[in-house]
Design a protein around this motif. Structure first.
Motif, PDB file in Angstrom:
ATOM      1  N   GLY A 140      19.925   3.740   1.430  1.00 60.70           N
ATOM      2  CA  GLY A 140      20.058   2.286   1.390  1.00 60.70           C
ATOM      3  C   GLY A 140      19.374   1.702   0.170  1.00 60.70           C
ATOM      4  N   SER A 141      19.881   0.591  -0.322  1.00 61.22           N
ATOM      5  CA  SER A 141      19.256  -0.048  -1.481  1.00 61.22           C
ATOM      6  C   SER A 141      18.022  -0.834  -1.058  1.00 61.22           C
ATOM      7  CB  SER A 141      20.235  -0.990  -2.179  1.00 61.22           C
ATOM      8  OG  SER A 141      20.258  -2.260  -1.549  1.00 61.22           O
ATOM      9  N   GLY A 142      17.174  -1.114  -2.036  1.00 60.85           N
ATOM     10  CA  GLY A 142      16.076  -2.027  -1.786  1.00 60.85           C
ATOM     11  C   GLY A 142      16.583  -3.429  -1.511  1.00 60.85           C
ATOM     12  N   GLY A 143      15.748  -4.243  -0.878  1.00 60.98           N
ATOM     13  CA  GLY A 143      16.113  -5.617  -0.552  1.00 60.98           C
ATOM     14  C   GLY A 143      15.620  -6.605  -1.597  1.00 60.98           C
ATOM     15  N   MET A 144      15.164  -7.753  -1.154  1.00 63.24           N
ATOM     16  CA  MET A 144      14.808  -8.841  -2.071  1.00 63.24           C
ATOM     17  C   MET A 144      13.509  -9.491  -1.602  1.00 63.24           C
ATOM     18  SD  MET A 144      17.241 -12.037  -3.127  1.00 63.24           S
ATOM     19  CE  MET A 144      16.718 -13.382  -4.176  1.00 63.24           C
ATOM     20  N   THR A 184      -0.998 -14.796  -6.546  1.00 67.88           N
ATOM     21  CA  THR A 184      -1.901 -13.707  -6.909  1.00 67.88           C
ATOM     22  C   THR A 184      -1.535 -12.462  -6.121  1.00 67.88           C
ATOM     23  OG1 THR A 184      -3.702 -15.282  -7.322  1.00 67.88           O
ATOM     24  CG2 THR A 184      -4.297 -12.964  -7.065  1.00 67.88           C
ATOM     25  N   VAL A 185      -1.132 -11.425  -6.838  1.00 67.81           N
ATOM     26  CA  VAL A 185      -0.920 -10.104  -6.248  1.00 67.81           C
ATOM     27  C   VAL A 185      -2.097  -9.245  -6.700  1.00 67.81           C
ATOM     28  CG1 VAL A 185       0.602  -8.098  -6.095  1.00 67.81           C
ATOM     29  CG2 VAL A 185       1.579 -10.389  -6.303  1.00 67.81           C
ATOM     30  N   GLN A 186      -2.997  -8.968  -5.787  1.00 66.58           N
ATOM     31  CA  GLN A 186      -4.246  -8.297  -6.122  1.00 66.58           C
ATOM     32  C   GLN A 186      -4.030  -6.808  -6.374  1.00 66.58           C
ATOM     33  OE1 GLN A 186      -7.310  -9.242  -3.243  1.00 66.58           O
ATOM     34  NE2 GLN A 186      -6.721 -11.410  -3.196  1.00 66.58           N
ATOM     35  N   ALA A 187      -5.047  -6.163  -6.965  1.00 66.14           N
ATOM     36  CA  ALA A 187      -4.942  -4.745  -7.315  1.00 66.14           C
ATOM     37  C   ALA A 187      -4.743  -3.863  -6.092  1.00 66.14           C
ATOM     38  CB  ALA A 187      -6.195  -4.307  -8.072  1.00 66.14           C
ATOM     39  N   SER A 188      -5.156  -4.339  -4.926  1.00 67.05           N
ATOM     40  CA  SER A 188      -5.011  -3.558  -3.698  1.00 67.05           C
ATOM     41  C   SER A 188      -3.617  -3.660  -3.089  1.00 67.05           C
ATOM     42  CB  SER A 188      -6.024  -4.046  -2.654  1.00 67.05           C
ATOM     43  OG  SER A 188      -5.816  -5.431  -2.364  1.00 67.05           O
ATOM     44  N   ALA A 189      -2.764  -4.504  -3.629  1.00 63.78           N
ATOM     45  CA  ALA A 189      -1.474  -4.805  -3.010  1.00 63.78           C
ATOM     46  C   ALA A 189      -0.438  -3.713  -3.285  1.00 63.78           C
ATOM     47  CB  ALA A 189      -0.952  -6.147  -3.498  1.00 63.78           C
ATOM     48  N   LEU A 190       0.542  -3.624  -2.380  1.00 65.51           N
ATOM     49  CA  LEU A 190       1.701  -2.747  -2.521  1.00 65.51           C
ATOM     50  C   LEU A 190       2.934  -3.588  -2.240  1.00 65.51           C
ATOM     51  CD1 LEU A 190       2.882   0.162  -2.839  1.00 65.51           C
ATOM     52  CD2 LEU A 190       2.622   0.416  -0.364  1.00 65.51           C
ATOM     53  N   VAL A 191       3.810  -3.739  -3.252  1.00 68.95           N
ATOM     54  CA  VAL A 191       5.006  -4.579  -3.121  1.00 68.95           C
ATOM     55  C   VAL A 191       6.209  -3.734  -3.553  1.00 68.95           C
ATOM     56  CG1 VAL A 191       6.135  -6.735  -3.794  1.00 68.95           C
ATOM     57  CG2 VAL A 191       3.631  -6.636  -3.640  1.00 68.95           C
ATOM     58  N   LEU A 192       7.104  -3.432  -2.609  1.00 71.71           N
ATOM     59  CA  LEU A 192       8.170  -2.473  -2.868  1.00 71.71           C
ATOM     60  C   LEU A 192       9.516  -2.994  -2.391  1.00 71.71           C
ATOM     61  CD1 LEU A 192       6.466   0.833  -1.627  1.00 71.71           C
ATOM     62  CD2 LEU A 192       6.647   0.021  -3.989  1.00 71.71           C
ATOM     63  N   ALA A 193      10.545  -2.792  -3.226  1.00 71.67           N
ATOM     64  CA  ALA A 193      11.931  -3.074  -2.854  1.00 71.67           C
ATOM     65  C   ALA A 193      12.827  -2.052  -3.556  1.00 71.67           C
ATOM     66  CB  ALA A 193      12.328  -4.494  -3.221  1.00 71.67           C
ATOM     67  N   THR A 194      12.598  -0.778  -3.260  1.00 68.67           N
ATOM     68  CA  THR A 194      13.252   0.319  -3.958  1.00 68.67           C
ATOM     69  C   THR A 194      14.261   1.027  -3.049  1.00 68.67           C
ATOM     70  OG1 THR A 194      11.399   1.748  -3.340  1.00 68.67           O
ATOM     71  CG2 THR A 194      11.308   0.687  -5.487  1.00 68.67           C
ATOM     72  N   GLY A 195      15.007   1.993  -3.622  1.00 64.24           N
ATOM     73  CA  GLY A 195      16.076   2.658  -2.889  1.00 64.24           C
ATOM     74  C   GLY A 195      15.607   3.875  -2.117  1.00 64.24           C
ATOM     75  N   GLY A 196      16.301   4.181  -1.008  1.00 67.62           N
ATOM     76  CA  GLY A 196      16.025   5.380  -0.230  1.00 67.62           C
ATOM     77  C   GLY A 196      16.731   6.591  -0.807  1.00 67.62           C
TER      78      GLY A 196
END
Length: 385
Positions: free
Chosen positions: A273-277, A286-298
């Motif tokens: 499946g594709s990543g979303g949005m 602010t996206v801090q250094a500890s953050a994980l933000v992902l919208a990638t493909g399977g």
């Protein structure tokens, strides 16, 4: 709702510009007042802004719910044929797209240790009049572990061709497409030994959308592999919109696609499946250094051999691409999911079942005049002024 116009006009009574850029704007109303202090004297929540200009979605006539919304670990359904939307949702229409489950409060927080799992047919919007904090996890991804609960707004999409089957081996399904194309499915029955014609073509992915798109939309499901026991395609990642005067991300926002399943004996693997949005908007983001933000493909599923079923692809957990299924003694390997600007990787062909293609990338959008984008983020953010 008070949204984007106050990013450009902070004083009371200041003129509010027209909001012609549809992609990032849930509504063109202003974030007024302090980003950290709720409006005093508003026990029923901040009132609608009389100067509101509709933007991404027209929610200008709505009033924020009073008090903070602090999540605990829970599920958040956005509505589907089998599961009603969360009672807190206000369904807001968007032209040419699915309605959006909107939760609009004075303040919203997902605290550290809490996981909110969003799923359903409709995209999700969390909008705070003042401050929005994600220190825990907002999970809007597709995953094999809950394949009956797709990410919010994820959807089946069109493919340019279907994978072909044959007695000796079916071809793999293509990966889902959003910002980048999914990989093509690998050929099946390459040597033609099983009859039905050699080199059965794999599925071909659909066309990528223009970025930024005109509506908030979820990722696309992968394509199932050919033959009767072809591996099911992975689910697309969901669509989430997070907005507030101040948006602070220290935890995880997940909207990646799920893996394609492996094909049964002599069957093609499913496409990933594709990543979303994911959209982040605020006066301060602010996206801090500890953050994980992902919208990638399977990852794509592996094809099956004459004696062994294929392995499923992997699902992304960080900024390394999700690998395709690649077990021993099975068919063609699945392709890896996309994680950069490249498309998903094509599945491999095999004399038996072909591998499924990897899922394409989703979309990460940020609009803010004051933004800090650290942490682990994939794919790359598109910043819109």
């Amino acid at each position: 709702m008070r949204l984007v116009s106050a990013l450009l006009a902070s004083s009371a009574g200041a003129s509010r510009p027209s909001l012609g850029l549809a992609v990032l704007l849930l509504a063109g109303c202003s974030f007024s007042g302090s980003a950290l202090t709720p409006d005093a004297g508003e026990p029923d929540g901040p009132a609608p802004d009389a100067g509101c200009s509709p933007g991404y979605l027209d929610v200008c006539g709505l009033t924020a719910q009073p008090g903070p919304l602090v999540f605990t670990t829970s599920e958040l359904p956005t509505g589907s044929s089998g599961v009603a939307a969360d009672a807190r949702c206000t369904m807001v229409s968007q032209t040419g797209g699915k309605p959006v489950c909107l939760l609009y409060y004075s303040r919203i927080e997902i605290p550290a240790g809490a996981t909110v799992t969003a799923f359903g047919d409709n995209p999700l919007a969390l909008v705070a009049h003042d401050e929005l904090i994600v220190a825990g996890t907002l999970d809007a991804s597709g995953t094999i572990a809950r394949d009956t609960k797709r990410g919010p707004g994820a959807q089946p999409c069109a493919f340019l061709s279907q994978p072909q089957g044959a007695n000796g081996g079916g071809a793999g399904g293509a990966g889902g497409t959003l910002a980048t194309k999914g990989g093509s499915g690998g050929r099946g029955n390459e040597d033609g030994a099983g009859g039905g014609g050699p080199n059965r073509a794999g599925g071909t992915p659909g066309e990528a959308v223009a970025v930024p798109p005109a509506i908030l939309l979820g990722g696309c499901d992968g394509q199932s592999g050919a033959n009767g026991s072809g591996g099911p395609g992975g689910l697309g990642g969901g669509a989430v919109y997070l907005a507030g005067a101040s948006v602070q991300i220290a935890g995880a926002i997940l909207a990646s696609g799920s893996a394609g399943r492996g094909g049964g004996r002599e069957a093609g693997g499913g496409g990933g499946g594709s990543g979303g949005m994911i959209v982040l908007e605020g006066r301060v983001v602010t996206v801090q250094a500890s953050a994980l933000v992902l919208a990638t493909g399977g990852g794509g599923g592996q094809g099956g051999s004459g004696s062994t079923s294929g392995d499923p692809g992997d699902e992304v957990t960080g900024t390394t691409a999700a690998a395709g299924g690649n077990g021993t003694n099975a068919g063609g390997d699945g392709g890896a999911g996309a994680i950069s600007t490249a498309p998903g990787v094509n599945g491999e062909g095999d004399n038996a079942g072909g591998g499924g293609g990897g899922g394409g990338n989703g979309i990460l959008l940020v609009r803010s005049p004051s933004r800090t984008l650290d942490g682990a983020i994939a794919p790359a953010v598109t910043v819109v002024p």
